[in-house]
Every structure is written in structure tokens, then in C-alpha cells.
Motif scaffolding. Structure first.
Motif, PDB file in Angstrom:
ATOM      1  N   SER A  98       1.062 -20.308   7.704  1.00  0.00           N
ATOM      2  CA  SER A  98      -0.132 -20.537   8.530  1.00  0.00           C
ATOM      3  C   SER A  98      -1.292 -19.684   8.016  1.00  0.00           C
ATOM      4  N   THR A  99      -2.486 -20.149   8.260  1.00  0.00           N
ATOM      5  CA  THR A  99      -3.676 -19.398   7.841  1.00  0.00           C
ATOM      6  C   THR A  99      -3.755 -18.067   8.564  1.00  0.00           C
ATOM      7  N   PHE A 100      -3.495 -18.084   9.870  1.00  0.00           N
ATOM      8  CA  PHE A 100      -3.522 -16.850  10.650  1.00  0.00           C
ATOM      9  C   PHE A 100      -2.501 -15.847  10.125  1.00  0.00           C
ATOM     10  N   GLY A 101      -1.320 -16.325   9.783  1.00  0.00           N
ATOM     11  CA  GLY A 101      -0.271 -15.456   9.255  1.00  0.00           C
ATOM     12  C   GLY A 101      -0.670 -14.793   7.953  1.00  0.00           C
ATOM     13  N   GLN A 102      -1.377 -15.526   7.115  1.00  0.00           N
ATOM     14  CA  GLN A 102      -1.822 -14.939   5.860  1.00  0.00           C
ATOM     15  C   GLN A 102      -2.929 -13.922   6.088  1.00  0.00           C
ATOM     16  N   LEU A 103      -3.758 -14.146   7.099  1.00  0.00           N
ATOM     17  CA  LEU A 103      -4.800 -13.169   7.424  1.00  0.00           C
ATOM     18  C   LEU A 103      -4.212 -11.860   7.957  1.00  0.00           C
ATOM     19  N   THR A 104      -3.108 -11.947   8.678  1.00  0.00           N
ATOM     20  CA  THR A 104      -2.501 -10.737   9.226  1.00  0.00           C
ATOM     21  C   THR A 104      -1.867  -9.872   8.145  1.00  0.00           C
ATOM     22  N   GLN A 105      -1.500 -10.452   7.030  1.00  0.00           N
ATOM     23  CA  GLN A 105      -0.860  -9.768   5.912  1.00  0.00           C
ATOM     24  C   GLN A 105       0.475  -9.132   6.307  1.00  0.00           C
ATOM     25  N   PHE A 106       1.172  -9.743   7.259  1.00  0.00           N
ATOM     26  CA  PHE A 106       2.465  -9.218   7.682  1.00  0.00           C
ATOM     27  C   PHE A 106       3.557  -9.483   6.653  1.00  0.00           C
ATOM     28  N   TYR A 107       3.252 -10.221   5.607  1.00  0.00           N
ATOM     29  CA  TYR A 107       4.205 -10.425   4.527  1.00  0.00           C
ATOM     30  C   TYR A 107       4.257  -9.203   3.611  1.00  0.00           C
ATOM     31  N   HIS A 108       3.349  -8.267   3.788  1.00  0.00           N
ATOM     32  CA  HIS A 108       3.294  -7.035   3.007  1.00  0.00           C
ATOM     33  C   HIS A 108       4.103  -5.966   3.743  1.00  0.00           C
ATOM     34  N   THR A 109       5.078  -5.370   3.083  1.00  0.00           N
ATOM     35  CA  THR A 109       6.001  -4.457   3.754  1.00  0.00           C
ATOM     36  C   THR A 109       5.291  -3.266   4.388  1.00  0.00           C
ATOM     37  N   LEU A 110       4.334  -2.691   3.693  1.00  0.00           N
ATOM     38  CA  LEU A 110       3.648  -1.514   4.221  1.00  0.00           C
ATOM     39  C   LEU A 110       2.780  -1.865   5.420  1.00  0.00           C
ATOM     40  N   THR A 111       2.102  -2.996   5.374  1.00  0.00           N
ATOM     41  CA  THR A 111       1.265  -3.398   6.502  1.00  0.00           C
ATOM     42  C   THR A 111       2.109  -3.627   7.744  1.00  0.00           C
ATOM     43  N   LEU A 112       3.179  -4.366   7.600  1.00  0.00           N
ATOM     44  CA  LEU A 112       4.037  -4.657   8.744  1.00  0.00           C
ATOM     45  C   LEU A 112       4.702  -3.390   9.274  1.00  0.00           C
TER      46      LEU A 112
END
Length: 167
Positions: A98-112
Motif C-alpha cells: 500500500s502507498t500508506f505502508g510505504q510512507l510509514t517505512q515500517f519495512y525498515h528494521t530500525l524505523t519499526l
């Protein structure tokens, strides 16, 4: 010197202890997480549009940005353990697509990991900060104001300029 003057001005101001504590809490979240992200914009929006003490926010941001260097491996491990969890695989895939999911950058381990860690720590930092501000005002404010260093800072040209800008 300027940071000390800003801290003393914030602690001695008429701002409520909750305003100062929320500044510390939001500065902690902002300092522990990577700067570029949707969560950072949300925090900046909250700081700028609510009555949060900006000085304590900036001081906490600077302090926790330094602490982040020590905690990065731990927070990255939290994020990695969540991202590789097979139970959450479908959620992460849907979020990433999803576009929103990519904006959150939760796929990045450090961000999450850092956002989750800072959000879990936030209520404790909020309450502890509020208690410390109240205790400072009750027990130490008069004593600190009598110190020669504080009197020197309050008499300095930088502090006077800062006072006029704040009014």
C-alpha cells in the motif's frame, strides 16, 4: 551555555509541568527514531499545533539523538524480529504493497523497532518528566536561581536577547 539558559527558562516559566513533560516525551520519540518518516511529520505537527514547550522538545531531541547511537542495535533487533515473524508476514506484505505502508517505512528494521521502543517508553518518560519538573520547582528552583553561574547566565547579553525574543 545557551542550552542551559533555555532549560532554566523553561523550568522557571509559567508553563504547566505537563507542557514540559510532553515536550520531553515527544522529543524522546523524535530523537530515538530516524528523522525522515511519516511519524516525524506527525510529531512535528503535534509539537507545533499543541501547547508543547518547544525548548524542552528540542533539548530532549538532542539528548535522545545522542542516546540513539547506543540503542540502535537493540532497536533494530526489535524491528527485525517483528519483520521476520511468520505470523505477521501477511500484514507486512499488505502494508508494504500500500502507498500508506510505504510512507510509514515500517519495512525498515530500525524505523519499526525504534518507533515501537519509543512508544512503549513514552508513558514512563511522560510521567517521570512531569514528576521531575514538579520536584525541581518545589525543591530546587530557589536554590538554583541563587547560584553564581545562573546569575551570570541571566545577566549575559545572550540571555537578555533570548528573553526579548521569547516575549
Amino acid at each position: 551555555m545557551q542550552l542551559l539558559a533555555k532549560l532554566l527558562k523553561a523550568l522557571n516559566s509559567d508553563d504547566s509541568p505537563w507542557q514540559l513533560a510532553f515536550g520531553v516525551m515527544l522529543g524522546m520519540i523524535m530523537g530515538l527514531t530516524p528523522f525522515w518518516g511519516l511519524h516525524s511529520l506527525l510529531i512535528l505537527f503535534i509539537v507545533l499545533f499543541l501547547r508543547v514547550n518547544l525548548s524542552t522538545f528540542l533539548l530532549a531531541y538532542a539528548l535522545f539523538s545522542g542516546i540513539t547511537l547506543l540503542l540502535n542495535p537493540f532497536m533494530s533487533g526489535i524491528g527485525e524480529s517483528l519483520l521476520v515473524s511468520t505470523d505477521l508476514n501477511a500484514m507486512w506484505t499488505g502494508l508494504y504493497n500500500s502507498t500508506f505502508g510505504q510512507l510509514t517505512q515500517f519495512y525498515h528494521t530500525l524505523t519499526l523497532g525504534s518507533l515501537l521502543f519509543s512508544l512503549m517508553l513514552a508513558p514512563f518518560i511522560l510521567v517521570i518528566s512531569k514528576i521531575l519538573v514538579v520536584q525541581y520547582r518545589v525543591r530546587f528552583m530557589q536554590w538554583v536561581n541563587k547560584l553564581k553561574l545562573v546569575q551570570f547566565l541571566k545577566g549575559s547579553r545572550i540571555y537578555q536577547i533570548y528573553q526579548t525574543l521569547g516575549e
